[in-house]
Write a protein that holds these residues in place. Structure first.
Motif, mmCIF file in Angstrom:
data_model
loop_
_atom_site.group_PDB
_atom_site.id
_atom_site.type_symbol
_atom_site.label_atom_id
_atom_site.label_comp_id
_atom_site.label_asym_id
_atom_site.label_seq_id
_atom_site.Cartn_x
_atom_site.Cartn_y
_atom_site.Cartn_z
ATOM 1 N N SER A 359 4.123 -4.863 -9.373
ATOM 2 C CA SER A 359 4.638 -3.471 -8.916
ATOM 3 C C SER A 359 3.416 -2.400 -8.754
ATOM 4 C CB SER A 359 5.354 -3.028 -10.361
ATOM 5 O OG SER A 359 4.553 -3.295 -11.534
ATOM 6 N N GLU A 360 2.251 -2.671 -9.455
ATOM 7 C CA GLU A 360 1.215 -1.926 -9.245
ATOM 8 C C GLU A 360 0.849 -1.900 -7.742
ATOM 9 O OE1 GLU A 360 -0.949 0.702 -10.598
ATOM 10 O OE2 GLU A 360 0.910 1.155 -11.507
ATOM 11 N N ILE A 361 0.652 -2.819 -7.438
ATOM 12 C CA ILE A 361 -0.024 -3.243 -6.075
ATOM 13 C C ILE A 361 1.149 -2.624 -5.051
ATOM 14 C CG2 ILE A 361 -0.515 -5.028 -4.613
ATOM 15 C CD1 ILE A 361 -1.453 -6.538 -6.719
ATOM 16 N N SER A 362 2.352 -2.986 -5.278
ATOM 17 C CA SER A 362 3.287 -2.240 -4.334
ATOM 18 C C SER A 362 3.407 -0.915 -4.415
ATOM 19 C CB SER A 362 4.686 -2.970 -4.822
ATOM 20 O OG SER A 362 4.900 -4.200 -4.741
ATOM 21 N N ARG A 363 3.188 -0.322 -5.403
ATOM 22 C CA ARG A 363 3.237 1.273 -5.611
ATOM 23 C C ARG A 363 2.025 1.746 -4.692
ATOM 24 N NH1 ARG A 363 1.176 5.261 -9.117
ATOM 25 N NH2 ARG A 363 -0.100 3.904 -10.261
ATOM 26 N N ALA A 364 0.733 1.007 -4.848
ATOM 27 C CA ALA A 364 -0.142 1.570 -4.091
ATOM 28 C C ALA A 364 -0.179 1.265 -2.474
ATOM 29 C CB ALA A 364 -1.450 1.007 -4.542
ATOM 30 N N THR A 365 0.533 0.120 -2.336
ATOM 31 C CA THR A 365 0.821 -0.277 -0.605
ATOM 32 C C THR A 365 1.755 0.897 0.031
ATOM 33 O OG1 THR A 365 0.485 -2.504 -1.369
ATOM 34 C CG2 THR A 365 1.444 -2.156 0.739
ATOM 35 N N LEU A 366 2.681 1.138 -0.657
ATOM 36 C CA LEU A 366 3.652 2.209 -0.312
ATOM 37 C C LEU A 366 2.794 3.558 -0.092
ATOM 38 C CD1 LEU A 366 6.801 1.678 -2.448
ATOM 39 C CD2 LEU A 366 6.668 1.239 0.083
ATOM 40 N N ALA A 367 2.069 4.024 -0.926
ATOM 41 C CA ALA A 367 1.472 5.210 -0.732
ATOM 42 C C ALA A 367 0.422 5.143 0.527
ATOM 43 C CB ALA A 367 0.752 5.700 -2.027
ATOM 44 N N ARG A 368 -0.417 4.023 0.462
ATOM 45 C CA ARG A 368 -1.339 3.714 1.535
ATOM 46 C C ARG A 368 -0.617 3.769 2.798
ATOM 47 N NH1 ARG A 368 -1.929 -0.796 5.103
ATOM 48 N NH2 ARG A 368 -4.140 -0.921 5.688
ATOM 49 N N ASN A 369 0.572 3.148 3.010
ATOM 50 C CA ASN A 369 1.249 3.009 4.258
ATOM 51 C C ASN A 369 1.650 4.388 4.762
ATOM 52 O OD1 ASN A 369 0.656 0.438 4.558
ATOM 53 N ND2 ASN A 369 2.732 -0.356 3.580
ATOM 54 N N HIS A 370 2.070 5.231 3.795
ATOM 55 C CA HIS A 370 2.565 6.509 3.998
ATOM 56 C C HIS A 370 1.394 7.561 4.346
ATOM 57 C CE1 HIS A 370 4.572 10.302 2.135
ATOM 58 N NE2 HIS A 370 5.143 10.140 3.655
ATOM 59 N N ARG A 371 0.297 7.268 3.841
ATOM 60 C CA ARG A 371 -0.650 8.327 4.003
ATOM 61 C C ARG A 371 -1.904 7.919 4.941
ATOM 62 N NH1 ARG A 371 0.096 12.543 -0.014
ATOM 63 N NH2 ARG A 371 -1.418 13.462 1.294
ATOM 64 N N MET A 372 -2.136 6.511 5.223
ATOM 65 C CA MET A 372 -3.101 6.129 5.981
ATOM 66 C C MET A 372 -3.570 6.842 7.334
ATOM 67 S SD MET A 372 -4.209 2.388 7.164
ATOM 68 C CE MET A 372 -2.692 2.045 8.311
ATOM 69 N N PHE A 373 -2.462 7.215 7.978
ATOM 70 C CA PHE A 373 -2.826 7.966 9.356
ATOM 71 C C PHE A 373 -3.498 9.113 8.857
ATOM 72 C CE2 PHE A 373 -1.619 10.836 12.649
ATOM 73 C CZ PHE A 373 -1.919 10.065 13.745
ATOM 74 N N GLU A 374 -2.725 9.911 7.897
ATOM 75 C CA GLU A 374 -3.452 11.345 7.635
ATOM 76 C C GLU A 374 -4.772 11.199 7.341
ATOM 77 O OE1 GLU A 374 -2.635 14.524 4.103
ATOM 78 O OE2 GLU A 374 -1.012 13.421 4.673
ATOM 79 N N LEU A 375 -5.043 10.139 6.315
ATOM 80 C CA LEU A 375 -6.511 10.030 6.038
ATOM 81 C C LEU A 375 -7.676 9.611 6.799
ATOM 82 C CD1 LEU A 375 -5.669 8.097 2.482
ATOM 83 C CD2 LEU A 375 -6.497 10.424 2.670
#
Length: 530
Positions: A359-375
């Protein structure tokens, strides 16, 4: 780890499983059976320390399986002179305490002692500086009671020779208003070395006074101490301005336990800096031997001290208002034993997700996929991945790898997930020395002030949660150069610590309770250490 005096003995044991041949061979310091320099160890695991102090003082004891020579277990024997009886005038950093600090339960006697840490002068008199709970029995003592060297815990509850070196003169009551655990004992005649010399501050076996100049605690400051239980050790200040809950007892064994919250405390990194018996030791800076704090408590993760300015200020002469002064000399470096120094650099790999819930890995993966382009719009950002937070190893993090300086700061969290900032392998290879200096250098006062302000606003509120036993200010392990609000969470208890408080990152340390007794080593029946 076992601590013993030169010539002392310690029984070690080895448990071999999975084979009918349970025999082991013993070595001390890499030599089978040991020798006169390192100490000897018998075929039954009885270690006898050398007659003279070894250098370094930590001797590795290894038991190797006879059935499988590749299988072994290790322990550490620390040989030092802080526990020994001394002829007058005694050097400080030595075993000592209140000679009446003992009680009986059934047919068993228990006794306690700590460290006679340093010497102070006030109104023309010399006093030993230590803790209230060492000299004053946690508010239970009467002024005028005798202070002995060595302490009862190192003399089989007084059955071995001791000397009365001082009498209890003043103790600061243990409460949250005073914020110190401190007491003074006026020295008896010529019983104490009035140069203020402390054992091993000049090198192994060489006493030297601390500096007479006081230091202000700062995060990542290298420090040292010489005390009864673990001798001369070195580490770094991890947390400053900490509100810490500490557990006491009204008797050496049994009695009533009580807790006191102390504010603006100092926490020292690692579980090798101190152990039960070191209470009362003077903590000094390693580079200049300047007094910085008074050691009084610990846990399995660190050591707690009162800032020395607060200690001395609380011990004013009740008649004249004169503040005591540390008896010392000029600045000098402390020769830290290599086996006791502890680094502040995190060893948790950014890509290590072992043990993290899905669940922790999935939570971070969702955030990473959502904000990677911006970063990735910042040219200094090399990669954006999912990994583990070094500020809270129980949580995932978005790991941002950089190849230089970003145009804008990386946010401390993204969609509620912590960020962790690391430099690329190529950048580290080109700037290795600069990165090492950055990792070990103090955090700027501006950063500390930012975290201190947030800590002062929220510490008491956070401490209303019974799982939280301390809140202070330190460095972030997720973002080099940034400060953090450090939250101490009691082992076995669960609490959700926000990743950011008032714009400041948080760092979580899971620990057992801070206490003034029985930390760093097991309780010894019939004599206990403070």
């Amino acid at each position: 780890t076992a601590s013993l005096a030169p010539g002392g003995t310690q029984q070690f044991a080895a448990n071999v499983t999975g084979t009918s041949n349970t025999g082991v061979t013993w070595s001390a310091g890499g030599v089978q059976g040991g020798n006169s320099t390192l100490g000897t160890i018998s075929s039954l695991g009885l270690y006898t320390a050398p007659a003279s102090l070894p250098n370094p003082i930590g001797i590795k004891i290894v038991a190797t399986s006879v059935a499988d020579g590749t299988t072994s277990g290790t322990a550490l024997a620390r040989v030092h002179d802080n526990v020994e009886f001394q002829n007058s005038p005694v050097k400080l950093g030595t075993s000592g305490g209140n000679f009446t600090d003992k009680n009986t339960i059934g047919n068993m006697m228990f006794c306690c002692s700590g460290t006679l840490g340093s010497l102070v002068s006030r109104s023309g008199n010399f006093y030993i500086l230590s803790n209230n709970h060492v000299l004053g029995k946690s508010d239970q003592a009467a002024l005028g009671e005798p202070i002995s060297q060595p302490g009862l815990a190192d003399t089989n509850c007084g059955r071995l020779p001791t000397t009365t070196v001082a009498t209890l003169s003043q103790m600061v009551p243990l409460n949250s208003q005073n914020n110190v655990d401190a007491a003074l004992a006026m020295i008896a005649g010529q019983a104490v070395d009035t140069t203020g010399s402390i054992l091993d501050l000049g090198g192994i076996g060489q006493a030297a006074p601390p500096s007479a100049t006081l230091a202000i605690p700062s995060a990542r400051q290298p420090v040292s101490k010489s005390g009864d239980a673990t001798g001369l050790t070195c580490s770094t200040i991890d947390v400053v301005n900490a509100l810490i809950q500490v557990t006491y007892s009204t008797q050496c064994q049994g009695g009533t336990s009580f807790k006191v919250n102390f504010d603006n405390q100092v926490s020292i990194l690692g579980n090798q800096f101190s152990g039960s018996g070191d209470s009362g030791s003077l903590i000094i800076t390693s580079d200049k031997a300047q007094p910085v704090a008074l050691l009084y408590a610990g846990s399995d993760t660190g050591t707690v001290g009162n800032p020395i300015q607060a200690v001395l200020g609380a011990l004013k002469d009740p008649n004249t208002g004169e503040v005591p002064r540390i008896v010392g000399g000029t600045d000098h470096s402390v020769p830290c034993p290599a086996t006791t120094s502890q680094s502040q650099v995190s060893t948790i790999g950014p890509q290590d997700k072992t043990g993290l819930p899905q669940s922790e890995i999935s939570r971070a993966t969702l955030a990473r996929n959502h904000r990677m382009f911006e970063l990735m719009q910042d040219s200094a950002v090399d990669t954006v991945d999912v990994g583990r937070s070094a500020d809270n190893p129980d949580e995932s993090a978005i790991v941002v790898t950089l190849r230089g300086q970003t145009s804008l700061p990386i946010p401390a969290q993204v969609d509620g997930v912590r960020t962790r900032i690391v430099q690329s392998v190529e950048f580290n290879a080109l700037h290795a020395q600069a990165r090492q200096v950055e990792a070990l250098s103090p955090i700027s006062e501006t950063e500390i002030a930012r975290a201190r302000s947030a800590k002062q606003q929220h510490a008491e509120e956070l401490m209303t949660n019974s799982a939280i036993i301390g809140v202070g200010v330190g460095a972030s392990n997720d973002s080099p150069g940034e400060s953090a609000i450090v939250v101490f969470v009691e082992k076995g208890k669960s609490v959700a610590v926000p990743a950011v408080i008032d714009g400041v990152r948080t760092r979580v340390i899971t620990t057992d309770p801070f206490r003034t007794f029985n930390w760093g080593k097991s309780t010894v029946k019939a004599c206990s250490r403070r």
